[in-house]
Design a protein around this motif. Structure first.
Motif, mmCIF file in Angstrom:
data_model
loop_
_atom_site.group_PDB
_atom_site.id
_atom_site.type_symbol
_atom_site.label_atom_id
_atom_site.label_comp_id
_atom_site.label_asym_id
_atom_site.label_seq_id
_atom_site.Cartn_x
_atom_site.Cartn_y
_atom_site.Cartn_z
ATOM 1 N N VAL A 143 0.862 -1.176 0.000
ATOM 2 C CA VAL A 143 0.000 0.000 0.000
ATOM 3 C C VAL A 143 0.898 1.226 0.000
ATOM 4 O O VAL A 143 2.019 1.202 0.525
ATOM 5 C CB VAL A 143 -0.945 -0.005 1.223
ATOM 6 C CG1 VAL A 143 -0.181 0.221 2.512
ATOM 7 C CG2 VAL A 143 -2.042 1.026 1.073
ATOM 8 N N LEU A 144 0.432 2.301 -0.634
ATOM 9 C CA LEU A 144 1.184 3.538 -0.761
ATOM 10 C C LEU A 144 0.602 4.591 0.174
ATOM 11 O O LEU A 144 -0.617 4.787 0.209
ATOM 12 C CB LEU A 144 1.146 4.053 -2.204
ATOM 13 C CG LEU A 144 1.677 3.105 -3.280
ATOM 14 C CD1 LEU A 144 1.538 3.741 -4.660
ATOM 15 C CD2 LEU A 144 3.122 2.735 -3.015
ATOM 16 N N VAL A 145 1.477 5.257 0.906
ATOM 17 C CA VAL A 145 1.093 6.337 1.810
ATOM 18 C C VAL A 145 1.853 7.587 1.378
ATOM 19 O O VAL A 145 3.092 7.590 1.357
ATOM 20 C CB VAL A 145 1.411 5.995 3.281
ATOM 21 C CG1 VAL A 145 1.016 7.153 4.195
ATOM 22 C CG2 VAL A 145 0.706 4.723 3.699
ATOM 23 N N GLU A 146 1.132 8.630 1.008
ATOM 24 C CA GLU A 146 1.745 9.903 0.631
ATOM 25 C C GLU A 146 1.776 10.815 1.847
ATOM 26 O O GLU A 146 0.768 10.973 2.545
ATOM 27 C CB GLU A 146 0.965 10.563 -0.499
ATOM 28 C CG GLU A 146 1.592 11.858 -0.987
ATOM 29 C CD GLU A 146 0.813 12.496 -2.117
ATOM 30 O OE1 GLU A 146 1.307 13.486 -2.702
ATOM 31 O OE2 GLU A 146 -0.299 12.003 -2.411
ATOM 32 N N THR A 147 2.922 11.413 2.103
ATOM 33 C CA THR A 147 3.089 12.254 3.274
ATOM 34 C C THR A 147 3.699 13.585 2.897
ATOM 35 O O THR A 147 4.388 13.704 1.867
ATOM 36 C CB THR A 147 3.960 11.548 4.329
ATOM 37 O OG1 THR A 147 4.133 12.399 5.462
ATOM 38 C CG2 THR A 147 5.333 11.228 3.761
ATOM 39 N N VAL A 258 -1.936 -4.839 5.372
ATOM 40 C CA VAL A 258 -1.161 -3.674 4.949
ATOM 41 C C VAL A 258 -1.964 -2.385 5.118
ATOM 42 O O VAL A 258 -1.393 -1.324 5.423
ATOM 43 C CB VAL A 258 -0.701 -3.839 3.485
ATOM 44 C CG1 VAL A 258 0.309 -4.947 3.370
ATOM 45 C CG2 VAL A 258 -1.875 -4.080 2.553
ATOM 46 N N LEU A 259 -3.271 -2.432 4.957
ATOM 47 C CA LEU A 259 -4.079 -1.237 5.185
ATOM 48 C C LEU A 259 -4.091 -0.855 6.664
ATOM 49 O O LEU A 259 -4.084 0.342 7.002
ATOM 50 C CB LEU A 259 -5.503 -1.461 4.678
ATOM 51 C CG LEU A 259 -5.664 -1.517 3.152
ATOM 52 C CD1 LEU A 259 -7.086 -1.913 2.786
ATOM 53 C CD2 LEU A 259 -5.308 -0.169 2.526
ATOM 54 N N ARG A 260 -4.094 -1.853 7.546
ATOM 55 C CA ARG A 260 -4.012 -1.549 8.977
ATOM 56 C C ARG A 260 -2.658 -0.937 9.327
ATOM 57 O O ARG A 260 -2.583 0.037 10.094
ATOM 58 C CB ARG A 260 -4.248 -2.828 9.786
ATOM 59 C CG ARG A 260 -4.074 -2.641 11.295
ATOM 60 C CD ARG A 260 -4.300 -3.944 12.020
ATOM 61 N NE ARG A 260 -3.446 -5.005 11.528
ATOM 62 C CZ ARG A 260 -2.176 -5.160 11.908
ATOM 63 N NH1 ARG A 260 -1.605 -4.308 12.748
ATOM 64 N NH2 ARG A 260 -1.459 -6.161 11.434
ATOM 65 N N ARG A 261 -1.595 -1.470 8.746
ATOM 66 C CA ARG A 261 -0.270 -0.894 8.988
ATOM 67 C C ARG A 261 -0.166 0.515 8.415
ATOM 68 O O ARG A 261 0.494 1.387 8.988
ATOM 69 C CB ARG A 261 0.798 -1.792 8.374
ATOM 70 C CG ARG A 261 0.959 -3.132 9.076
ATOM 71 C CD ARG A 261 1.895 -4.042 8.306
ATOM 72 N NE ARG A 261 2.058 -5.332 8.967
ATOM 73 C CZ ARG A 261 2.663 -6.387 8.413
ATOM 74 N NH1 ARG A 261 3.165 -6.283 7.180
ATOM 75 N NH2 ARG A 261 2.767 -7.525 9.071
ATOM 76 N N ALA A 262 -0.823 0.758 7.284
ATOM 77 C CA ALA A 262 -0.819 2.106 6.713
ATOM 78 C C ALA A 262 -1.552 3.089 7.613
ATOM 79 O O ALA A 262 -1.125 4.245 7.785
ATOM 80 C CB ALA A 262 -1.443 2.079 5.322
ATOM 81 N N ALA A 263 -2.666 2.650 8.204
ATOM 82 C CA ALA A 263 -3.388 3.525 9.137
ATOM 83 C C ALA A 263 -2.549 3.806 10.376
ATOM 84 O O ALA A 263 -2.545 4.948 10.889
ATOM 85 C CB ALA A 263 -4.719 2.881 9.519
ATOM 86 N N GLU A 264 -1.820 2.813 10.867
ATOM 87 C CA GLU A 264 -0.935 3.040 12.007
ATOM 88 C C GLU A 264 0.189 4.010 11.643
ATOM 89 O O GLU A 264 0.574 4.865 12.449
ATOM 90 C CB GLU A 264 -0.352 1.710 12.476
ATOM 91 C CG GLU A 264 -1.390 0.758 13.054
ATOM 92 C CD GLU A 264 -0.805 -0.605 13.367
ATOM 93 O OE1 GLU A 264 0.386 -0.829 13.012
ATOM 94 O OE2 GLU A 264 -1.524 -1.447 13.945
ATOM 95 N N THR A 265 0.731 3.879 10.437
ATOM 96 C CA THR A 265 1.753 4.828 9.977
ATOM 97 C C THR A 265 1.192 6.230 9.876
ATOM 98 O O THR A 265 1.863 7.213 10.241
ATOM 99 C CB THR A 265 2.296 4.372 8.611
ATOM 100 O OG1 THR A 265 2.891 3.082 8.746
ATOM 101 C CG2 THR A 265 3.324 5.349 8.081
ATOM 102 N N GLN A 266 -0.024 6.361 9.410
ATOM 103 C CA GLN A 266 -0.671 7.666 9.301
ATOM 104 C C GLN A 266 -0.810 8.321 10.666
ATOM 105 O O GLN A 266 -0.542 9.523 10.828
ATOM 106 C CB GLN A 266 -2.034 7.503 8.637
ATOM 107 C CG GLN A 266 -2.719 8.793 8.273
ATOM 108 C CD GLN A 266 -4.015 8.540 7.521
ATOM 109 O OE1 GLN A 266 -4.471 7.407 7.413
ATOM 110 N NE2 GLN A 266 -4.613 9.598 7.020
ATOM 111 N N ALA A 276 -0.327 12.669 6.399
ATOM 112 C CA ALA A 276 -0.190 11.429 5.634
ATOM 113 C C ALA A 276 -1.546 11.039 5.079
ATOM 114 O O ALA A 276 -2.580 11.217 5.728
ATOM 115 C CB ALA A 276 0.382 10.315 6.500
ATOM 116 N N ASN A 277 -1.529 10.482 3.892
ATOM 117 C CA ASN A 277 -2.752 10.093 3.206
ATOM 118 C C ASN A 277 -2.527 8.738 2.540
ATOM 119 O O ASN A 277 -1.578 8.573 1.757
ATOM 120 C CB ASN A 277 -3.147 11.137 2.159
ATOM 121 C CG ASN A 277 -4.397 10.752 1.400
ATOM 122 O OD1 ASN A 277 -5.295 10.132 1.965
ATOM 123 N ND2 ASN A 277 -4.464 11.108 0.129
ATOM 124 N N VAL A 278 -3.370 7.784 2.854
ATOM 125 C CA VAL A 278 -3.306 6.467 2.213
ATOM 126 C C VAL A 278 -3.946 6.583 0.833
ATOM 127 O O VAL A 278 -5.109 6.979 0.717
ATOM 128 C CB VAL A 278 -4.021 5.409 3.067
ATOM 129 C CG1 VAL A 278 -3.927 4.037 2.398
ATOM 130 C CG2 VAL A 278 -3.423 5.354 4.465
#
Length: 315
Positions: A143-147, A258-266, A276-278
């Motif tokens: 998953v890509l997270v833009e920050t 991976v979406l849960r990890r992306a939300a945690e990163t956000q 940050a934006n998934v």
């Protein structure tokens, strides 16, 4: 005013540099030199009774020079042996590739083929899910997270220490592979200029309208005179080991991870003051398209096969 010393940590540019075993050489370099020396010595002991030493030296010295160059030389930031291997693989690979998931069909026997058949196009991403997760060709998901970015040097020493601590906590919380990608892509200000000119006509005060028109003219001149670039920071979070089982269920479970990890990163990056934006399916597809064709013109988004394309979107 706090006079605390700022935190400074020197990190080498090549963090994946191999360890040096002996004489400032790595194991790979020592192996290449040992093989080269062994071949040269074997050549000497095998033919010293048959041919003069000068002839043996004329054959062995170029071999030793080639082995030393492969072991010690570098080209474009790569060791020369890996650069030569990449060059050989490039020369042997097909130069024309097409999208053929089932492989390239052989021509019929009555067809006379000129040249080589194109090769199948191998992409690391197999599909983009509707939730934004990327199904990778090796079976994993990402998953890509833009920050956004922030100015580190304009902060005080205490603020810098707080930022370093928060970033370190996020790094320590990672339990899977993550990649930070910095991209510089061209940007066109024509849409912003058009919006400013359109809104300037409806401003209540003439001074505001004049200031908006001058700002639009400045942006228009800047857009024509220079090649503008915008920086984009992407964090790629990947699930290396998807769960086993039925393929559809395994993909759904891996995408959920991976979406849960992306939300945690956000949430973790929000403590740094970063936005940050998934990326969803359309944004992720656009990023992949730009990476495969850097510098090219790309529409706002790609239409689905059964989606109607209007005149405004086509323009």
């Amino acid at each position: 005013m706090n006079d605390a010393e700022p935190l400074i940590a020197r990190i080498p540019a090549d963090i994946a540099r191999p360890d040096k075993i002996a004489y400032g050489l790595t194991a790979r370099q020592l192996a290449i030199l040992a093989v080269t020396g062994g071949i040269a010595a074997s050549t000497y002991y095998a033919f010293r009774q048959l041919v003069p030493v000068v002839v043996i030296a004329a054959v062995a010295l170029p071999l030793v020079a080639l082995g030393s160059a492969l072991a010690l030389g570098r080209r474009d930031g790569l060791p020369l042996d890996r650069f030569a291997l990449a060059a050989v693989l490039f020369l042997r690979s097909p130069k024309k590739v097409v999208a053929a998931p089932d492989g390239i069909a052989s021509p019929p026997v009555w067809c006379r083929l000129r040249g080589q058949l194109p090769g199948p196009l191998s992409l690391p991403v197999r599909a983009v899910r509707s939730d934004g997760a990327l199904e990778l060709a090796d079976g994993g998901t990402a998953v890509l997270v833009e920050t956004s970015t922030l100015s580190f040097h304009l902060r005080t020493a205490d603020e810098q220490a707080s930022l370093v601590g928060a970033f370190g906590r996020w790094l320590n919380s990672l339990d899977a592979c993550a990649q930070i990608l910095l991209r510089a892509r061209p940007v066109d200000l024509a849409g912003l200029v058009e919006a400013l000119e359109r809104r300037a006509e409806h401003l209540s005060h003439p001074a505001l309208a004049r200031a908006a028109a001058e700002h639009a003219a400045f942006l228009s001149q800047l857009n024509r005179s220079r090649d503008l670039l915008v920086r984009q920071v992407l964090i790629v979070i990947r699930d290396m080991h998807p769960p086993r089982g039925r393929r559809s269920i395994a993909r759904d479970a891996s995408a959920a991870v991976v979406l849960r990890r992306a939300a945690e990163t956000q949430r973790a990056l929000a403590a740094l003051g970063l936005t940050a934006n998934v990326l969803d399916a359309d944004e992720a597809s656009r990023v992949l398209t730009e990476c495969l064709d850097p510098g090219g013109w790309h529409p706002t988004r790609a239409a689905l096969p059964d989606e109607l394309i209007t005149g405004l979107e086509a323009r």
